[in-house]
Motif scaffolding. Sequence first.
Motif, mmCIF file in Angstrom:
data_model
loop_
_atom_site.group_PDB
_atom_site.id
_atom_site.type_symbol
_atom_site.label_atom_id
_atom_site.label_comp_id
_atom_site.label_asym_id
_atom_site.label_seq_id
_atom_site.Cartn_x
_atom_site.Cartn_y
_atom_site.Cartn_z
ATOM 1 N N PRO A 176 0.847 -1.202 0.000
ATOM 2 C CA PRO A 176 0.000 0.000 0.000
ATOM 3 C C PRO A 176 0.881 1.250 0.000
ATOM 4 C CG PRO A 176 -0.731 -1.576 1.654
ATOM 5 C CD PRO A 176 0.567 -2.093 1.114
ATOM 6 N N GLN A 177 0.350 2.325 -0.538
ATOM 7 C CA GLN A 177 1.125 3.534 -0.824
ATOM 8 C C GLN A 177 1.941 4.071 0.351
ATOM 9 O OE1 GLN A 177 -1.197 6.705 -2.434
ATOM 10 N NE2 GLN A 177 0.593 7.785 -3.190
ATOM 11 N N GLN A 178 1.424 4.095 1.542
ATOM 12 C CA GLN A 178 2.123 4.702 2.672
ATOM 13 C C GLN A 178 3.025 3.736 3.440
ATOM 14 O OE1 GLN A 178 2.114 7.996 3.223
ATOM 15 N NE2 GLN A 178 0.826 8.138 1.416
ATOM 16 N N LEU A 179 2.978 2.455 3.137
ATOM 17 C CA LEU A 179 3.731 1.454 3.886
ATOM 18 C C LEU A 179 5.158 1.334 3.362
ATOM 19 C CD1 LEU A 179 3.513 -0.681 6.160
ATOM 20 C CD2 LEU A 179 2.939 -2.337 4.362
ATOM 21 N N MET A 180 6.123 1.546 4.258
ATOM 22 C CA MET A 180 7.532 1.435 3.881
ATOM 23 C C MET A 180 8.084 0.040 4.192
ATOM 24 S SD MET A 180 8.267 4.301 2.619
ATOM 25 C CE MET A 180 7.024 5.530 2.372
ATOM 26 N N GLY A 181 7.545 -0.579 5.237
ATOM 27 C CA GLY A 181 8.015 -1.897 5.622
ATOM 28 C C GLY A 181 7.191 -2.437 6.769
ATOM 29 N N ALA A 182 7.513 -3.672 7.175
ATOM 30 C CA ALA A 182 6.795 -4.307 8.273
ATOM 31 C C ALA A 182 7.629 -5.456 8.821
ATOM 32 C CB ALA A 182 5.445 -4.844 7.785
ATOM 33 N N GLU B 59 6.053 1.535 18.830
ATOM 34 C CA GLU B 59 6.254 2.401 17.658
ATOM 35 C C GLU B 59 7.162 3.587 17.986
ATOM 36 O OE1 GLU B 59 5.637 1.997 14.449
ATOM 37 O OE2 GLU B 59 4.933 0.013 15.002
ATOM 38 N N ILE B 60 7.046 4.129 19.178
ATOM 39 C CA ILE B 60 7.951 5.212 19.587
ATOM 40 C C ILE B 60 9.377 4.685 19.644
ATOM 41 C CG2 ILE B 60 8.622 6.685 21.534
ATOM 42 C CD1 ILE B 60 5.564 7.084 22.018
ATOM 43 N N GLU B 61 9.563 3.511 20.237
ATOM 44 C CA GLU B 61 10.909 2.927 20.292
ATOM 45 C C GLU B 61 11.478 2.718 18.886
ATOM 46 O OE1 GLU B 61 11.382 0.480 24.427
ATOM 47 O OE2 GLU B 61 10.767 -0.667 22.669
ATOM 48 N N ALA B 62 10.663 2.216 17.975
ATOM 49 C CA ALA B 62 11.136 1.958 16.612
ATOM 50 C C ALA B 62 11.533 3.263 15.922
ATOM 51 C CB ALA B 62 10.066 1.225 15.811
ATOM 52 N N ARG B 63 10.790 4.325 16.174
ATOM 53 C CA ARG B 63 11.130 5.613 15.581
ATOM 54 C C ARG B 63 12.407 6.191 16.189
ATOM 55 N NH1 ARG B 63 6.285 4.467 14.283
ATOM 56 N NH2 ARG B 63 5.132 5.500 12.624
ATOM 57 N N VAL C 142 14.892 4.292 17.333
ATOM 58 C CA VAL C 142 15.962 3.457 16.771
ATOM 59 C C VAL C 142 16.295 3.889 15.349
ATOM 60 C CG1 VAL C 142 16.561 1.117 16.010
ATOM 61 C CG2 VAL C 142 15.581 1.485 18.282
ATOM 62 N N GLN C 143 15.299 4.178 14.532
ATOM 63 C CA GLN C 143 15.587 4.523 13.138
ATOM 64 C C GLN C 143 16.367 5.826 13.010
ATOM 65 O OE1 GLN C 143 11.391 4.872 11.803
ATOM 66 N NE2 GLN C 143 12.050 6.682 10.679
ATOM 67 N N GLY C 144 16.367 6.636 14.054
ATOM 68 C CA GLY C 144 17.128 7.875 14.024
ATOM 69 C C GLY C 144 18.521 7.773 14.610
ATOM 70 N N LEU C 145 18.877 6.605 15.120
ATOM 71 C CA LEU C 145 20.201 6.422 15.730
ATOM 72 C C LEU C 145 21.264 6.203 14.653
ATOM 73 C CD1 LEU C 145 19.285 3.955 18.632
ATOM 74 C CD2 LEU C 145 19.738 6.423 18.812
ATOM 75 N N LEU D 84 14.624 -0.210 7.511
ATOM 76 C CA LEU D 84 15.260 -1.426 8.040
ATOM 77 C C LEU D 84 15.591 -1.264 9.521
ATOM 78 C CD1 LEU D 84 16.214 -4.242 7.207
ATOM 79 C CD2 LEU D 84 18.440 -3.228 6.680
ATOM 80 N N ALA D 85 16.105 -0.102 9.912
ATOM 81 C CA ALA D 85 16.406 0.149 11.327
ATOM 82 C C ALA D 85 15.114 0.128 12.155
ATOM 83 C CB ALA D 85 17.133 1.487 11.490
ATOM 84 N N HIS D 86 14.063 0.757 11.636
ATOM 85 C CA HIS D 86 12.762 0.770 12.324
ATOM 86 C C HIS D 86 12.252 -0.651 12.534
ATOM 87 C CE1 HIS D 86 8.666 2.525 13.094
ATOM 88 N NE2 HIS D 86 8.331 1.293 12.745
ATOM 89 N N GLU D 87 12.240 -1.436 11.477
ATOM 90 C CA GLU D 87 11.722 -2.802 11.586
ATOM 91 C C GLU D 87 12.633 -3.677 12.440
ATOM 92 O OE1 GLU D 87 8.722 -3.125 10.925
ATOM 93 O OE2 GLU D 87 8.496 -1.368 9.641
#
Length: 145
Positions: free
Chosen positions: A35-41, A118-122, A124-127, A67-70
């Motif tokens: 779907p258009q807004q989904l980057m990964g899972a 979801e907050i933790e994943a966000r 992590v993706q910024g580290l 990838l970092a988020h997931e």
Amino acid sequence: MQASPVRAERLKSISLLRGLLLRAGTETLVARDCPQQLMGAFVFARNAVVLCANNLKDDPERVWETLAHESAHVMQHCRREPIFESDRLGLDFLVAHRRSPDLFKAVGQYHPSQHRSEIEARIVQGLPAEEVMNLFRRACADRLL
């Protein structure tokens, strides 16, 4: 055409994190029809991270962030508990939110029971890449082959 040093470094980070995921028993799959807004899972039942190529547009920075988020969700699964202690989570959230407020707007779309993960994943993706990989090694140490 030769890749820029920044792009080459990001591609190397992607490869290293994918290798860590694989060593922990987690596949990385590529889908071309998300779907258009989904980057990964992270697909828990299959122990697989899915990257949505049709939305990531071969952009190494977007691929890395996804990838970092997931991988954070994989870490939560490995630990069977949150990645960060409650007292650190608040500080990390404030720092990450100041750096990229838009990143956290989407958290409200999730069920309240998923907000923390979801907050933790966000966060992590910024580290930095090395920090993400060290965090992964600690969180999933017992699964690394």
